[in-house]
Design a protein around this motif. Structure first.
Motif, mmCIF file in Angstrom:
data_model
loop_
_atom_site.group_PDB
_atom_site.id
_atom_site.type_symbol
_atom_site.label_atom_id
_atom_site.label_comp_id
_atom_site.label_asym_id
_atom_site.label_seq_id
_atom_site.Cartn_x
_atom_site.Cartn_y
_atom_site.Cartn_z
ATOM 1 N N LEU A 114 0.840 -1.202 0.000
ATOM 2 C CA LEU A 114 0.000 0.000 0.000
ATOM 3 C C LEU A 114 0.878 1.257 0.000
ATOM 4 C CD1 LEU A 114 -2.697 1.527 0.305
ATOM 5 C CD2 LEU A 114 -2.564 1.098 2.765
ATOM 6 N N ASP A 115 1.911 1.249 0.848
ATOM 7 C CA ASP A 115 2.786 2.425 0.916
ATOM 8 C C ASP A 115 3.522 2.655 -0.403
ATOM 9 O OD1 ASP A 115 2.055 3.050 3.402
ATOM 10 O OD2 ASP A 115 3.911 2.402 4.400
ATOM 11 N N ASP A 116 4.010 1.566 -1.005
ATOM 12 C CA ASP A 116 4.678 1.692 -2.314
ATOM 13 C C ASP A 116 3.750 2.368 -3.314
ATOM 14 O OD1 ASP A 116 6.860 0.220 -1.552
ATOM 15 O OD2 ASP A 116 6.175 -1.669 -2.470
ATOM 16 N N LEU A 117 2.516 1.894 -3.323
ATOM 17 C CA LEU A 117 1.559 2.426 -4.310
ATOM 18 C C LEU A 117 1.316 3.908 -4.089
ATOM 19 C CD1 LEU A 117 -1.490 0.049 -4.847
ATOM 20 C CD2 LEU A 117 0.278 0.714 -6.486
ATOM 21 N N VAL A 118 1.139 4.265 -2.809
ATOM 22 C CA VAL A 118 0.891 5.674 -2.496
ATOM 23 C C VAL A 118 2.092 6.500 -2.945
ATOM 24 C CG1 VAL A 118 0.599 7.338 -0.614
ATOM 25 C CG2 VAL A 118 -0.676 5.178 -0.592
ATOM 26 N N GLU A 119 3.284 6.055 -2.602
ATOM 27 C CA GLU A 119 4.454 6.898 -2.860
ATOM 28 C C GLU A 119 4.867 6.923 -4.334
ATOM 29 O OE1 GLU A 119 5.035 9.131 -0.838
ATOM 30 O OE2 GLU A 119 3.792 8.193 0.697
ATOM 31 N N THR A 120 4.618 5.837 -5.068
ATOM 32 C CA THR A 120 4.964 5.909 -6.504
ATOM 33 C C THR A 120 3.889 6.667 -7.283
ATOM 34 O OG1 THR A 120 3.995 3.738 -6.940
ATOM 35 C CG2 THR A 120 6.365 3.798 -6.568
ATOM 36 N N SER A 121 2.678 6.722 -6.754
ATOM 37 C CA SER A 121 1.612 7.449 -7.455
ATOM 38 C C SER A 121 1.610 8.933 -7.111
ATOM 39 C CB SER A 121 0.249 6.845 -7.095
ATOM 40 O OG SER A 121 0.230 5.466 -7.397
ATOM 41 N N ARG A 122 2.148 9.275 -5.954
ATOM 42 C CA ARG A 122 2.087 10.665 -5.484
ATOM 43 C C ARG A 122 2.673 11.676 -6.481
ATOM 44 N NH1 ARG A 122 1.135 12.352 -0.446
ATOM 45 N NH2 ARG A 122 1.813 10.438 0.573
ATOM 46 N N PRO A 123 3.857 11.406 -7.071
ATOM 47 C CA PRO A 123 4.386 12.405 -8.022
ATOM 48 C C PRO A 123 3.487 12.618 -9.233
ATOM 49 C CG PRO A 123 6.068 10.761 -7.471
ATOM 50 C CD PRO A 123 4.786 10.296 -6.848
#
Ligand code: DI6
Ligand code: FE
Length: 403
Positions: A114-123
């Motif tokens: 979940l964290d990976d997804l949030v952080e790779t999608s954020r930019p």
């Protein structure tokens, strides 16, 4: 006393009740209180009102905050390799049939936390925000199992909670057949309609459902089963329809009072008429048309003739529309699809809001709506569609606050 008063600006209200192109008010002023627009008009009409802060915008243009009503911006990995294959002549459908395409993003999305997804999608989200987006719809659809679909929706929600942007989530329940269901279509449709959709609805993770009604996607009957389940669970309905062929998905969606049908390059007059009767929005996605080098344009004249409102969105996704700029889509909507700059801006504001069912809340600069605004250093609104690679607005205001 109001919180804020913006003065010395021109306003493209996009409010049909304001006469003239773009619903423009020159030498205007906007009053803001408790995150909402309380009054819009000419500076002279607002002269008697007081605010804690009065801000002169030195002749800038104020528009509604941009509404990107169709994205798939949460996903694992990316597909730059397939971009290279397509440049060498492979088609999107060939790549999909060979196990690439959506399936390769599914693999990467399942593997991500979940964290990976949030952080790779954020930019990606931040790029859209820098371009002027204040509301974005984010679809799931790269999980295709219950855990990953819910993980994607949670990632979208987490982004909305941690960034100054409104996020609307859509369960894209029928996007592609996952490899483990290759010869068990009916079982996958049952999983989507009887398990994934109810779970997303019960946990309050999605406001709407969507499907890909297409030869390489799902049939009308399969989509109908999903829409029945959506109706039972009180979810709004949207549909990827008539992108690569005409399966009459728009008419099917109209039968369920869907908010929108999206893509529509291959829609026919019957489909457009059905959309008009159901007060649906046509969501035009020029990024996918461009990236796939399509040649058949959506029937813009027909949509106009039937009075079907047209929204414009990025379709930000790793396969067919790796787009991070809302104003580039407005430009392409004009140059590739023949919209006027006023239609393109309406498409990214008022009609985008309508495509999300949020037309009473956002999408125009009107008293009573949320104070979601962009302040642009331009001389006339058409510049938003004219420049390619326009830097975003000078200021973005979300719920009355600089964001
Ligand atoms: N239509 C599209 O253009 C995207 N999904 C869809 O149903 C493509 C998604 C992808 O290729 O990853
Ligand atoms: Fe899409």
């Amino acid at each position: 006393m109001w919180d804020r008063l913006l003065v010395d600006c021109n306003i493209a209200t996009m409010d049909p009740a304001v006469p003239g192109a773009f619903g423009a008010i020159e030498n205007g002023a906007v009053g803001i209180q408790d995150g909402r627009i309380v009054r819009v008009g000419r500076r002279t009409e607002l002269a008697g009102f007081q605010a804690r802060t009065v801000e002169a915008l030195h002749g800038a243009w104020v528009t509604p905050g941009l509404v990107d009503c169709h994205t798939h911006l949460v996903f694992g990995g990316n597909r730059a390799g397939e971009f290279e294959q397509r440049l060498e002549g492979a088609t999107y459908e060939e790549i999909a049939k060979a196990g690439g395409g959506i399936a390769s993003t599914v693999k990467a999305t399942r593997a991500a936390t979940l964290d990976d997804l949030v952080e790779t999608s954020r930019p990606r989200l931040q790029a859209l925000m820098r371009g002027g987006v204040t509301t974005v719809e984010i679809k799931s659809g790269y999980g295709l199992d219950i855990d990953t679909e819910l993980k994607m929706l949670r990632a979208a929600r987490a982004l909305g909670e941690s960034e100054a942007v409104r996020v609307e989530t859509t369960l894209l329940a029928l996007h592609a057949l996952p490899p483990e269901f290759a010869d068990r279509r009916a079982e996958f449709v049952a999983l989507a309609t009887e398990s994934i959709l109810p779970a997303a609805a019960d946990q309050g993770l999605a406001g709407a459902v969507d499907a890909f009604c297409e030869g390489i996607g799902f049939t009308r009957d399969e989509v109908r089963a999903l829409f029945e389940a959506a109706r039972d669970h009180g979810l709004k309905i949207k549909l990827h329809a008539e992108q690569l062929s005409n399966l009459h998905g728009a008419a099917l969606a109209a039968g369920y009072e869907a908010l929108s049908a999206d893509h529509l390059e291959h829609v026919d007059e019957e489909g457009v008429a059905a959309m008009a009767r159901a007060h649906m929005v046509a969501v035009l996605l020029p990024g996918a048309y461009y990236a796939l080098k399509e040649t058949r344009r959506p029937p813009v004249d027909l949509l106009r003739r039937y009075g079907v409102p047209m929204a414009v969105a990025t379709d930000c996704n790793p396969g067919t529309s790796p787009v991070l700029s809302p104003t580039l889509m407005m430009s392409m909507a004009c140059t590739l699809f023949g919209l006027t700059p006023e239609e393109a801006l309406a498409g990214m504001t008022r009609e985008g809001a309508r495509a999300l069912g949020l037309q009473d809340e956002i999408g125009t600069v009107s008293a009573g709506k949320a104070a979601d605004l962009c302040v642009w250093r331009i001389g006339r609104p058409a510049e938003l569609c004219y420049w390619l690679g326009l830097q975003g607005p000078e200021r973005r205001i979300v719920a009355g606050e600089d964001a």
